[in-house]
Scaffold this motif. Structure first.
Motif, PDB file in Angstrom:
ATOM      1  N   ARG A 201      12.515  10.983   9.912  1.00 15.79           N
ATOM      2  CA  ARG A 201      12.177   9.701   9.297  1.00 15.79           C
ATOM      3  C   ARG A 201      13.404   9.235   8.526  1.00 15.79           C
ATOM      4  O   ARG A 201      13.764   9.801   7.494  1.00 15.79           O
ATOM      5  CB  ARG A 201      10.966   9.828   8.382  1.00 15.79           C
ATOM      6  CG  ARG A 201      10.524   8.480   7.808  1.00 15.79           C
ATOM      7  CD  ARG A 201       9.143   8.534   7.208  1.00 15.79           C
ATOM      8  NE  ARG A 201       9.045   9.478   6.109  1.00 15.79           N
ATOM      9  CZ  ARG A 201       7.902   9.808   5.513  1.00 15.79           C
ATOM     10  NH1 ARG A 201       6.757   9.295   5.952  1.00 15.79           N
ATOM     11  NH2 ARG A 201       7.889  10.665   4.512  1.00 15.79           N
ATOM     12  N   ALA A 202      14.042   8.189   9.028  1.00 15.69           N
ATOM     13  CA  ALA A 202      15.297   7.724   8.454  1.00 15.69           C
ATOM     14  C   ALA A 202      15.105   7.107   7.079  1.00 15.69           C
ATOM     15  O   ALA A 202      16.027   7.150   6.248  1.00 15.69           O
ATOM     16  CB  ALA A 202      15.950   6.710   9.397  1.00 15.69           C
ATOM     17  N   ALA A 203      13.928   6.533   6.804  1.00 22.09           N
ATOM     18  CA  ALA A 203      13.720   5.815   5.548  1.00 22.09           C
ATOM     19  C   ALA A 203      13.974   6.696   4.330  1.00 22.09           C
ATOM     20  O   ALA A 203      14.520   6.239   3.323  1.00 22.09           O
ATOM     21  CB  ALA A 203      12.299   5.241   5.499  1.00 22.09           C
ATOM     22  N   ASP A 204      13.581   7.956   4.396  1.00 22.41           N
ATOM     23  CA  ASP A 204      13.829   8.880   3.284  1.00 22.41           C
ATOM     24  C   ASP A 204      14.565  10.139   3.733  1.00 22.41           C
ATOM     25  O   ASP A 204      14.611  11.122   3.022  1.00 22.41           O
ATOM     26  CB  ASP A 204      12.533   9.246   2.558  1.00 22.41           C
ATOM     27  CG  ASP A 204      11.465   9.805   3.497  1.00 22.41           C
ATOM     28  OD1 ASP A 204      11.761  10.000   4.693  1.00 22.41           O
ATOM     29  OD2 ASP A 204      10.343  10.044   3.023  1.00 22.41           O
ATOM     30  N   ARG A 205      15.131  10.082   4.948  1.00 16.50           N
ATOM     31  CA  ARG A 205      15.949  11.175   5.500  1.00 16.50           C
ATOM     32  C   ARG A 205      15.196  12.498   5.466  1.00 16.50           C
ATOM     33  O   ARG A 205      15.709  13.523   5.019  1.00 16.50           O
ATOM     34  CB  ARG A 205      17.292  11.274   4.784  1.00 16.50           C
ATOM     35  CG  ARG A 205      18.094   9.995   4.816  1.00 16.50           C
ATOM     36  CD  ARG A 205      19.596  10.157   4.734  1.00 16.50           C
ATOM     37  NE  ARG A 205      20.065  11.266   3.962  1.00 16.50           N
ATOM     38  CZ  ARG A 205      20.326  11.226   2.648  1.00 16.50           C
ATOM     39  NH1 ARG A 205      20.105  10.123   1.953  1.00 16.50           N
ATOM     40  NH2 ARG A 205      20.811  12.280   2.030  1.00 16.50           N
ATOM     41  N   THR A 206      13.961  12.447   5.955  1.00 18.53           N
ATOM     42  CA  THR A 206      13.122  13.645   6.012  1.00 18.53           C
ATOM     43  C   THR A 206      13.110  14.179   7.432  1.00 18.53           C
ATOM     44  O   THR A 206      12.899  13.429   8.393  1.00 18.53           O
ATOM     45  CB  THR A 206      11.690  13.322   5.555  1.00 18.53           C
ATOM     46  OG1 THR A 206      11.728  12.873   4.197  1.00 18.53           O
ATOM     47  CG2 THR A 206      10.801  14.546   5.645  1.00 18.53           C
ATOM     48  N   LEU A 207      13.302  15.484   7.563  1.00 20.01           N
ATOM     49  CA  LEU A 207      13.404  16.142   8.861  1.00 20.01           C
ATOM     50  C   LEU A 207      12.361  17.246   8.970  1.00 20.01           C
ATOM     51  O   LEU A 207      12.262  18.102   8.090  1.00 20.01           O
ATOM     52  CB  LEU A 207      14.802  16.750   9.024  1.00 20.01           C
ATOM     53  CG  LEU A 207      15.087  17.555  10.287  1.00 20.01           C
ATOM     54  CD1 LEU A 207      15.073  16.660  11.516  1.00 20.01           C
ATOM     55  CD2 LEU A 207      16.435  18.272  10.162  1.00 20.01           C
ATOM     56  N   VAL A 208      11.571  17.220  10.024  1.00 22.51           N
ATOM     57  CA  VAL A 208      10.731  18.350  10.408  1.00 22.51           C
ATOM     58  C   VAL A 208      11.457  18.990  11.588  1.00 22.51           C
ATOM     59  O   VAL A 208      11.425  18.471  12.699  1.00 22.51           O
ATOM     60  CB  VAL A 208       9.302  17.904  10.773  1.00 22.51           C
ATOM     61  CG1 VAL A 208       8.463  19.106  11.208  1.00 22.51           C
ATOM     62  CG2 VAL A 208       8.640  17.203   9.580  1.00 22.51           C
ATOM     63  N   ALA A 209      12.121  20.102  11.331  1.00 25.06           N
ATOM     64  CA  ALA A 209      13.127  20.624  12.255  1.00 25.06           C
ATOM     65  C   ALA A 209      12.571  21.534  13.331  1.00 25.06           C
ATOM     66  O   ALA A 209      13.296  21.878  14.268  1.00 25.06           O
ATOM     67  CB  ALA A 209      14.210  21.368  11.473  1.00 25.06           C
ATOM     68  N   GLY A 210      11.298  21.966  13.223  1.00 19.96           N
ATOM     69  CA  GLY A 210      10.823  22.968  14.157  1.00 19.96           C
ATOM     70  C   GLY A 210      11.677  24.218  14.034  1.00 19.96           C
ATOM     71  O   GLY A 210      11.993  24.676  12.939  1.00 19.96           O
ATOM     72  N   ASP A 211      12.109  24.755  15.177  1.00 22.09           N
ATOM     73  CA  ASP A 211      12.970  25.943  15.182  1.00 22.09           C
ATOM     74  C   ASP A 211      14.392  25.619  15.607  1.00 22.09           C
ATOM     75  O   ASP A 211      15.150  26.517  16.003  1.00 22.09           O
ATOM     76  CB  ASP A 211      12.393  27.016  16.113  1.00 22.09           C
ATOM     77  CG  ASP A 211      11.151  27.683  15.545  1.00 22.09           C
ATOM     78  OD1 ASP A 211      10.693  27.273  14.457  1.00 22.09           O
ATOM     79  OD2 ASP A 211      10.624  28.595  16.208  1.00 22.09           O
TER      80      ASP A 211
END
Length: 316
Positions: free
Chosen positions: A178-188
């Motif tokens: 999510r670019a708006a708050d630079r949040t990453l759900v990276a998985g593995d």
């Protein structure tokens, strides 16, 4: 220039299995044995489950979801990839929730009964690597629920999120951004614990940016490229499939260092797939190694049961 919202303070890491940790107002971590699942969506509104944990954890996931979203089921489930520790409870969850499941097209052969994943590599070092033949490579079959993620990069049911193809750990591995708050759900694509060790896998004893789990990564060239691509995003917050979430400068510095020095810090010193990486394209249909049926028969059920029992004792 658009201002970037700083990351919300991370709550203390949850210690109990099935416990929740609020990372953003609409992003909640669920801690499970060896792995994390995530809930996307504002409490009381539509929400999405990301990944489905180890076998036997459907009850933990449903209780955690109920504590955040009440009795409302998810709109759908998104899989970062389909390894056993990310789909183990999926069949039980679908029996209760009957919702669609989205994954990258390259994951679908492994999730529709067509082909197993490449065999895990017990030679890369560490206790969990030695036990990795027990992590069944499938194929798994979740028809008719499974469907491909949209080609436009959107994440169904999660406005503002995009999926990014981050192969290496699997051919169709995805991370959510999510670019708006630079949040990453990276998985593995990368993790924040030494997943090859028992203390890392079960206790998350050290929190630091690390390579994807080495025992189940069959293409190190692709894995390195994925880490570099994610580092270039400069995430403010990263929620990984294994380990505790990280935020701020420690995250950015360590992820950048891993990307820049992947050959020395990421790639294992030894392993089956170093000289023969599995290509990132169609699923492999053959048996990747003649040891597979023998080792699975000896270790599969016993080791999976021991891991779940040990995790419950250590984290209760």
């Amino acid at each position: 220039m658009t201002a970037v919202t700083p990351p919300a303070p991370l709550h203390p890491p949850v210690s109990s299995l099935g416990g929740t940790q609020t990372l953003r107002a609409d992003l909640v971590r669920v801690r499970l044995p060896m792995v994390n699942a995530f809930l996307l969506g504002q409490p009381g509104g539509p929400w999405v489950l990301v990944d489905a944990g180890m076998p036997g954890t459907a009850g933990l996931i449903r209780r955690a979801a109920r504590s955040v979203h009440g009795d409302r089921p998810p709109e759908l489930i998104v899989l970062t990839h389909g390894h056993l520790d990310h789909v183990g409870a999926l069949a039980d969850l679908l029996a209760a929730w009957d919702v669609p499941v989205y994954a990258h097209p390259l994951e679908l052969p492994h999730l529709t009964g067509v082909a197993p994943y490449p065999f895990p590599d017990p030679t890369v070092g560490g206790v969990m690597s030695a036990l990795s033949p027990a992590f069944l490579p499938g194929p798994f079959d979740f028809r008719p629920h499974v469907r491909p993620l949209p080609q436009d990069g959107s994440v169904p049911g999660a406005p503002g999120w995009r999926w990014l193809h981050t192969p290496g750990h699997t051919s169709g591995h995805v991370s959510l951004w999510r670019a708006a708050d630079r949040t990453l759900v990276a998985g593995d694509a990368f993790v924040t614990t030494r997943q090859e060790t028992a203390t890392g896998a079960l206790l998350n004893a050290v929190t630091e940016v690390r390579r994807p789990p080495a025992y189940y990564t069959p293409n190190w060239e692709a894995a390195a490229a994925s880490v570099r691509g994610l580092a270039a995003l400069s995430p403010a917050l990263a929620a990984t499939g294994h380990g505790h979430p990280m935020a701020g400068e420690p995250l950015r510095e360590q992820l950048s260092a891993l990307a820049a020095q992947f050959e020395s810090r990421g790639r294992p010193a030894r392993g089956w797939y170093l000289g023969r990486p599995v290509p990132v394209h169609a699923a492999q249909r053959g048996e990747p190694d003649p040891l597979r049926p023998m080792v699975l028969g000896a270790l599969g059920g016993v080791t999976a049961a021991w891991l779940l029992w040990r995790a419950r004792r250590l984290l209760r």
